[in-house]
Design a protein around this motif. Structure first.
Motif, mmCIF file in Angstrom:
data_model
loop_
_atom_site.group_PDB
_atom_site.id
_atom_site.type_symbol
_atom_site.label_atom_id
_atom_site.label_comp_id
_atom_site.label_asym_id
_atom_site.label_seq_id
_atom_site.Cartn_x
_atom_site.Cartn_y
_atom_site.Cartn_z
ATOM 1 N N LEU A 164 0.853 -1.188 0.000
ATOM 2 C CA LEU A 164 0.000 0.000 0.000
ATOM 3 C C LEU A 164 0.892 1.241 0.000
ATOM 4 C CD1 LEU A 164 -2.621 -1.173 2.660
ATOM 5 C CD2 LEU A 164 -2.550 -1.639 0.201
ATOM 6 N N VAL A 165 0.670 2.106 -1.000
ATOM 7 C CA VAL A 165 1.571 3.228 -1.277
ATOM 8 C C VAL A 165 0.750 4.507 -1.370
ATOM 9 C CG1 VAL A 165 3.089 4.180 -3.069
ATOM 10 C CG2 VAL A 165 3.253 1.763 -2.457
ATOM 11 N N VAL B 61 1.392 -2.766 -6.706
ATOM 12 C CA VAL B 61 1.255 -1.518 -5.940
ATOM 13 C C VAL B 61 -0.208 -1.115 -5.887
ATOM 14 C CG1 VAL B 61 1.776 0.953 -5.942
ATOM 15 C CG2 VAL B 61 3.575 -0.695 -6.470
ATOM 16 N N LYS B 62 -0.721 -0.912 -4.679
ATOM 17 C CA LYS B 62 -2.067 -0.367 -4.492
ATOM 18 C C LYS B 62 -1.938 1.031 -3.901
ATOM 19 C CE LYS B 62 -4.782 -4.609 -3.868
ATOM 20 N NZ LYS B 62 -5.802 -5.254 -3.006
ATOM 21 N N LEU C 150 -8.322 7.233 5.427
ATOM 22 C CA LEU C 150 -8.167 5.966 6.161
ATOM 23 C C LEU C 150 -9.158 4.897 5.703
ATOM 24 C CD1 LEU C 150 -7.568 7.545 9.665
ATOM 25 C CD2 LEU C 150 -5.873 6.354 8.277
ATOM 26 N N LYS C 151 -10.369 5.300 5.350
ATOM 27 C CA LYS C 151 -11.343 4.317 4.853
ATOM 28 C C LYS C 151 -10.878 3.719 3.535
ATOM 29 C CE LYS C 151 -15.566 5.972 7.115
ATOM 30 N NZ LYS C 151 -16.942 6.498 6.909
ATOM 31 N N SER D 25 -9.769 -0.210 2.822
ATOM 32 C CA SER D 25 -10.519 -0.965 1.803
ATOM 33 C C SER D 25 -9.606 -1.697 0.832
ATOM 34 C CB SER D 25 -11.442 -0.017 1.024
ATOM 35 O OG SER D 25 -10.691 0.796 0.120
ATOM 36 N N LEU D 26 -8.340 -1.290 0.749
ATOM 37 C CA LEU D 26 -7.404 -1.893 -0.199
ATOM 38 C C LEU D 26 -6.739 -3.157 0.336
ATOM 39 C CD1 LEU D 26 -5.597 1.344 -1.457
ATOM 40 C CD2 LEU D 26 -7.410 0.090 -2.622
ATOM 41 N N VAL D 27 -6.844 -3.375 1.640
ATOM 42 C CA VAL D 27 -6.142 -4.504 2.260
ATOM 43 C C VAL D 27 -6.786 -5.821 1.844
ATOM 44 C CG1 VAL D 27 -5.508 -5.590 4.450
ATOM 45 C CG2 VAL D 27 -5.484 -3.093 4.241
#
Length: 446
Positions: free
Chosen positions: A154-155, A174-175, A189-190, A194-196
């Motif tokens: 996560l970037v 890369v997300k 933060l939301k 959500s990307l995890v």
């Protein structure tokens, strides 16, 4: 049915006059077939790709002003401290640091870094320090030890382009999680959470930020840590601009705010000590719950052995640089950066069509281009290209940082150049700005 067979050759080697047969091997006609590796093909630097594609010449009637390069040494107005230079000279003259060091750095130098950053909230010992060839290698080693090909990281968006360059070359996805300009570039933060997924290997947190010049508050960092703790994701903290914050702000190393999230903090001499070419960086291993355990430490040791550590001359001077650089040096550097940031922010805020975001540290600020008022330009790349050709001012289009319709300004240049550059940017914008009606008319003419 008759089969065609490749001819077999009886191959012999001569060693010391004796003939030795290797037996029958399938013959082939030798030919050159040298190809670039898959890793090299996957290595892509978006800044270089965009800048190199900007085929534009500056206005010959105006001297070029480059506000694009994050190197504080370029103009000579921000020299390092004399104590730093003397430390290296004396080490060089001593002749004691001309050989190989351990790949993770000399023990005494690791102790010096540990002592410099050690605090009750985030204790460190020499074994928690890996010395590297600049902060960029620290980031590379941290990524390589935490993530496998096929996993994702996560970037931040906008964010330092090297994260993506390194990750893609390693086969790591890369997300991009969003930063919010209206909240001084805090993390959404939301969106982040959500990307995890099950393939997420780590979260990169860059604070203070390149390219934004933002500094996260303690409460925001605690919320980031809460996400990492909930999702059981380690953090790669890029803190190369640590302590480079303006007087009205406080820098909080993220590891001081958590006891359970494992963190690899990457830093170095480049920015705070104004010596990016000396290539001295480090990884601080924060792992009070022993989640990384020996596996990550052993992995970092093995990875460090690929290039056998950073420059030994600078290592020899490191303890003196860290512990004897006078406080007024840091204060004076930050005073200059703060003054330039204030001048630049005030000047650009007064220009119709531009919306700068006030920085709180590091060496940059980001500026939004209200593209609807500049309809003759397709995007930030075209805007900055024309700024070069007409005004000889070079700012990086924020497409380089995955954030279109902004540009980044470097604030390390001398004050008179900041003022001249802002004056030219104002002239450029006044020339091309269209009000609501003018912009509509231009759209109709297309």
């Amino acid at each position: 049915m008759q089969r065609n067979h490749a001819p077999l050759l009886d191959v012999h080697l001569k060693t010391n006059g004796n003939s030795m047969s290797l037996g029958k091997v399938k013959g082939r006609k030798p030919r050159w077939a040298v190809r670039a590796s898959e890793m090299s093909k996957k290595t892509f630097n978006p800044v270089r790709a965009i800048v190199d594609s900007m085929k534009v010449e500056p206005n010959p009637k105006k001297a070029m002003i480059s506000l694009s390069l994050g190197d504080p040494t370029v103009f000579g107005n921000l020299p390092t401290n004399d104590e730093v230079t003397r430390a290296v000279k004396e080490v060089l003259d001593s002749g004691r640091y001309n050989g190989y060091a351990p790949s993770v750095g000399y023990q005494s130098c690791r102790e010096a870094v540990a002592a410099y950053y050690n605090c009750p909230e985030a204790p460190l010992e020499a074994q928690d320090i890996i010395l590297t060839s600049g902060c960029s290698q620290a980031i590379e080693l941290a990524l390589a030890v935490l993530a496998n090909p096929g996993q994702n990281i996560l970037v931040p968006r906008p964010g330092f382009s090297l994260y993506k360059t390194l990750a893609l070359s390693m086969g790591i996805e890369v997300k991009l999680y969003n930063l919010l300009p209206e909240k001084s570039w805090e993390i959404d933060l939301k969106h982040l959470e959500s990307l995890v997924d099950e393939k997420t290997a780590c979260l990169i947190v860059n604070n203070p930020s390149n390219p934004c010049g933002s500094v996260f508050s303690k409460s925001h960092l605690q919320k980031i840590l809460a996400v990492a703790s909930r999702q059981c994701i380690p953090i790669l903290a890029d803190e190369i601009y640590g302590d480079m914050v303006f007087a009205d702000c406080k820098y909080e190393p993220i590891a001081t705010l958590s006891t359970n999230v494992p963190i690899l903090s990457c830093g170095g001499l480049a920015k705070r000590w104004l010596v990016p070419g000396w290539r001295m960086g480090w990884i601080l291993i924060h792992d009070r719950r022993d989640i990384f355990g020996n596996e990550i430490r052993d992995g970092l040791l093995r990875l460090s052995q690929r290039i056998l550590g950073p420059c030994t001359i600078v290592q020899g001077a490191l303890e003196r640089i860290l512990h004897q650089t006078p406080p007024e040096f840091y204060h004076n550097t930050l005073s200059i950066l703060k003054s330039n940031a204030d001048l630049c922010y005030a000047a650009l805020s007064a220009i119709p069509g531009l919306q700068p975001v006030r920085p709180a540290g590091a060496m940059y600020l980001m500026v939004e281009i209200e593209m609807e008022h500049f309809p003759e330009f397709e995007n930030d790349v075209e805007f900055t290209e024309r700024l070069i050709s007409e005004q000889s001012v070079f700012c990086l289009p924020a497409t380089c940082f995955e954030y279109p319709n902004f540009f980044r300004v470097v604030i390390t240049v001398p004050e008179e150049m900041i003022l001249e550059a802002c004056s030219r940017i104002q002239e450029f914008c006044e020339m091309h700005y269209q009000g609501a009606e003018g912009a509509q008319d231009l759209e109709c003419d297309k």
